[in-house]
Design a protein around this motif. Structure first.
Motif, PDB file in Angstrom:
ATOM      1  N   MET A   1      -4.084  13.138  -9.187  1.00  0.00           N
ATOM      2  CA  MET A   1      -3.523  13.006 -10.527  1.00  0.00           C
ATOM      3  C   MET A   1      -4.638  13.128 -11.566  1.00  0.00           C
ATOM      4  O   MET A   1      -5.750  12.656 -11.345  1.00  0.00           O
ATOM      5  N   LYS A   2      -4.347  13.763 -12.686  1.00  0.00           N
ATOM      6  CA  LYS A   2      -5.345  13.960 -13.721  1.00  0.00           C
ATOM      7  C   LYS A   2      -5.663  12.654 -14.434  1.00  0.00           C
ATOM      8  O   LYS A   2      -4.839  11.740 -14.502  1.00  0.00           O
ATOM      9  N   ILE A   3      -6.887  12.573 -14.979  1.00  0.00           N
ATOM     10  CA  ILE A   3      -7.322  11.362 -15.668  1.00  0.00           C
ATOM     11  C   ILE A   3      -6.419  11.076 -16.866  1.00  0.00           C
ATOM     12  O   ILE A   3      -6.084   9.924 -17.151  1.00  0.00           O
ATOM     13  N   SER A   4      -6.005  12.117 -17.576  1.00  0.00           N
ATOM     14  CA  SER A   4      -5.117  11.921 -18.722  1.00  0.00           C
ATOM     15  C   SER A   4      -3.786  11.302 -18.292  1.00  0.00           C
ATOM     16  O   SER A   4      -3.192  10.509 -19.042  1.00  0.00           O
ATOM     17  N   GLN A   5      -3.326  11.635 -17.093  1.00  0.00           N
ATOM     18  CA  GLN A   5      -2.083  11.049 -16.586  1.00  0.00           C
ATOM     19  C   GLN A   5      -2.297   9.609 -16.147  1.00  0.00           C
ATOM     20  O   GLN A   5      -1.452   8.738 -16.403  1.00  0.00           O
ATOM     21  N   LEU A   6      -3.430   9.347 -15.491  1.00  0.00           N
ATOM     22  CA  LEU A   6      -3.721   7.975 -15.075  1.00  0.00           C
ATOM     23  C   LEU A   6      -3.832   7.037 -16.272  1.00  0.00           C
ATOM     24  O   LEU A   6      -3.429   5.873 -16.209  1.00  0.00           O
ATOM     25  N   LEU A   7      -4.411   7.555 -17.370  1.00  0.00           N
ATOM     26  CA  LEU A   7      -4.568   6.741 -18.583  1.00  0.00           C
ATOM     27  C   LEU A   7      -3.329   6.754 -19.458  1.00  0.00           C
ATOM     28  O   LEU A   7      -3.303   6.101 -20.501  1.00  0.00           O
ATOM     29  N   LYS A   8      -2.325   7.512 -19.047  1.00  0.00           N
ATOM     30  CA  LYS A   8      -1.038   7.584 -19.759  1.00  0.00           C
ATOM     31  C   LYS A   8      -1.240   7.992 -21.224  1.00  0.00           C
ATOM     32  O   LYS A   8      -0.733   7.352 -22.150  1.00  0.00           O
ATOM     33  N   ILE A   9      -1.999   9.068 -21.417  1.00  0.00           N
ATOM     34  CA  ILE A   9      -2.223   9.584 -22.759  1.00  0.00           C
ATOM     35  C   ILE A   9      -0.924  10.166 -23.308  1.00  0.00           C
ATOM     36  O   ILE A   9      -0.265  10.972 -22.650  1.00  0.00           O
ATOM     37  N   GLN A  10      -0.570   9.746 -24.499  1.00  0.00           N
ATOM     38  CA  GLN A  10       0.650  10.211 -25.147  1.00  0.00           C
ATOM     39  C   GLN A  10       0.299  11.178 -26.266  1.00  0.00           C
ATOM     40  O   GLN A  10      -0.837  11.245 -26.723  1.00  0.00           O
ATOM     41  N   LYS A  11       1.292  11.916 -26.723  1.00  0.00           N
ATOM     42  CA  LYS A  11       1.081  12.750 -27.901  1.00  0.00           C
ATOM     43  C   LYS A  11       0.745  11.851 -29.082  1.00  0.00           C
ATOM     44  O   LYS A  11       1.230  10.727 -29.187  1.00  0.00           O
ATOM     45  N   GLY A  12      -0.098  12.346 -29.973  1.00  0.00           N
ATOM     46  CA  GLY A  12      -0.565  11.553 -31.099  1.00  0.00           C
ATOM     47  C   GLY A  12      -2.053  11.283 -30.971  1.00  0.00           C
ATOM     48  O   GLY A  12      -2.789  12.067 -30.374  1.00  0.00           O
ATOM     49  N   ILE A  13      -2.496  10.156 -31.488  1.00  0.00           N
ATOM     50  CA  ILE A  13      -3.923   9.852 -31.561  1.00  0.00           C
ATOM     51  C   ILE A  13      -4.349   8.865 -30.481  1.00  0.00           C
ATOM     52  O   ILE A  13      -3.763   7.791 -30.330  1.00  0.00           O
ATOM     53  N   THR A  14      -5.385   9.246 -29.734  1.00  0.00           N
ATOM     54  CA  THR A  14      -6.020   8.373 -28.743  1.00  0.00           C
ATOM     55  C   THR A  14      -7.439   8.088 -29.198  1.00  0.00           C
ATOM     56  O   THR A  14      -8.202   9.012 -29.491  1.00  0.00           O
ATOM     57  N   ALA A  15      -7.811   6.809 -29.276  1.00  0.00           N
ATOM     58  CA  ALA A  15      -9.166   6.409 -29.666  1.00  0.00           C
ATOM     59  C   ALA A  15      -9.947   5.995 -28.429  1.00  0.00           C
ATOM     60  O   ALA A  15      -9.422   5.331 -27.537  1.00  0.00           O
ATOM     61  N   LEU A  16     -11.216   6.396 -28.388  1.00  0.00           N
ATOM     62  CA  LEU A  16     -12.123   6.021 -27.300  1.00  0.00           C
ATOM     63  C   LEU A  16     -13.202   5.108 -27.854  1.00  0.00           C
ATOM     64  O   LEU A  16     -13.883   5.456 -28.825  1.00  0.00           O
ATOM     65  N   ILE A  17     -13.389   3.949 -27.237  1.00  0.00           N
ATOM     66  CA  ILE A  17     -14.384   2.981 -27.701  1.00  0.00           C
ATOM     67  C   ILE A  17     -15.212   2.500 -26.520  1.00  0.00           C
ATOM     68  O   ILE A  17     -14.895   2.760 -25.367  1.00  0.00           O
ATOM     69  N   GLY A  18     -16.304   1.765 -26.810  1.00  0.00           N
ATOM     70  CA  GLY A  18     -17.151   1.207 -25.763  1.00  0.00           C
ATOM     71  C   GLY A  18     -18.364   2.081 -25.500  1.00  0.00           C
ATOM     72  O   GLY A  18     -18.975   2.626 -26.417  1.00  0.00           O
ATOM     73  N   GLY A  19     -18.747   2.212 -24.237  1.00  0.00           N
ATOM     74  CA  GLY A  19     -19.929   3.000 -23.867  1.00  0.00           C
ATOM     75  C   GLY A  19     -19.672   3.751 -22.577  1.00  0.00           C
ATOM     76  O   GLY A  19     -18.532   3.918 -22.159  1.00  0.00           O
ATOM     77  N   GLY A  20     -20.734   4.237 -21.943  1.00  0.00           N
ATOM     78  CA  GLY A  20     -20.610   4.746 -20.584  1.00  0.00           C
ATOM     79  C   GLY A  20     -19.914   6.063 -20.390  1.00  0.00           C
ATOM     80  O   GLY A  20     -19.414   6.336 -19.296  1.00  0.00           O
ATOM     81  N   GLY A  21     -19.839   6.911 -21.426  1.00  0.00           N
ATOM     82  CA  GLY A  21     -19.264   8.234 -21.204  1.00  0.00           C
ATOM     83  C   GLY A  21     -18.097   8.599 -22.093  1.00  0.00           C
ATOM     84  O   GLY A  21     -17.256   9.410 -21.700  1.00  0.00           O
ATOM     85  N   LYS A  22     -18.038   8.038 -23.295  1.00  0.00           N
ATOM     86  CA  LYS A  22     -16.913   8.339 -24.197  1.00  0.00           C
ATOM     87  C   LYS A  22     -16.821   9.827 -24.523  1.00  0.00           C
ATOM     88  O   LYS A  22     -15.733  10.405 -24.505  1.00  0.00           O
ATOM     89  N   THR A  23     -17.957  10.435 -24.845  1.00  0.00           N
ATOM     90  CA  THR A  23     -17.921  11.848 -25.232  1.00  0.00           C
ATOM     91  C   THR A  23     -17.488  12.713 -24.063  1.00  0.00           C
ATOM     92  O   THR A  23     -16.660  13.619 -24.222  1.00  0.00           O
TER      93      THR A  23
END
Length: 223
Positions: free
Chosen positions: A1-23
């Motif tokens: 399964m793709k990472i976007s599916q595991l994280l349940k990314i929806q249409k619209g805006i997704t914010a990434l915070i923290g450290g360790g590989g955001k970009t």
């Protein structure tokens, strides 16, 4: 399964915070999501200007729409010193109308795997419908003072000394103490020890948790 599916990314805006590989996560999500829709990558703080995507710095919604018809992914921002981009002059309320998915790097960590947040961080757009807290498993087993951005604040939230070794228990205290994010992504899980620590953190955290390696392009859901 793709990472976007595991994280349940929806249409619209997704914010990434923290450290360790955001970009790296931002670009990985963009590539996956471009298979099913159009994607804008951008920042609410500052990022290094990407080389793999066309960068649009003009205040032109028409240009963004036109480029997305052929390229599926564009980076939108304002050029600043040091080869970096800051937030676009086009507001997030408009950006989410121009593409199916908008992925926003909303935090900085000085390339360290974990961090604590100052009072002005993270800069999460109010329009975001998903906020992913990212950390690197390479933080486990190292001292807070060596491996954490804003180490003194991190230690204070966890109620430990700055030379304490980072453990799942300590990270879970900081996550709960700060209360940011609705998903946890643990990156750099590349051996059995790292996976054991990831599983321990997932058991302690109240957040749905995905762990894996962006470098190896693999991940699993732990919670």
């Amino acid at each position: 399964m793709k990472i976007s599916q595991l994280l349940k990314i929806q249409k619209g805006i997704t914010a990434l915070i923290g450290g360790g590989g955001k970009t790296t996560l931002m670009y990985r999500l963009a590539q996956e999501l471009s298979e099913v829709g159009t994607v804008i990558v951008c920042t609410s703080t500052k990022i290094i200007e990407p080389e793999g995507f066309e960068v649009i710095t003009e205040e032109s919604e028409e240009m963004i729409t036109d480029k997305l018809k052929s390229q599926r992914i564009v980076c939108v921002g304002t050029r600043v010193a040091g080869g970096k981009l800051s937030a676009s002059v086009i507001g997030f309320d408009r950006l989410k109308e121009l593409a199916d998915y908008v992925i926003v790097e909303a935090d900085g960590a000085h390339r360290l795997p974990v961090k604590a947040h100052a009072e002005y961080e993270p800069v999460i757009p109010k329009e975001a419908n998903r906020t992913i807290l990212v950390m690197g498993a390479d933080a486990f087993g190292q001292s807070i003072g060596q491996i954490c951005h804003r180490a003194e604040l991190f230690a204070a939230i966890a109620d430990v000394g700055i030379q304490s070794i980072v453990t799942p228990e300590i990270v879970s205290r900081v996550i709960k103490g700060e209360g940011y994010g609705d998903r946890l992504f643990i990156n750099k899980v590349e051996d059995e020890t790292a996976m054991a620590n990831a599983r321990a953190l997932a058991a302690l955290s109240e957040l749905p948790t995905v762990a894996g390696s962006l470098q190896k392009e693999e991940a699993i859901c732990l919670r």
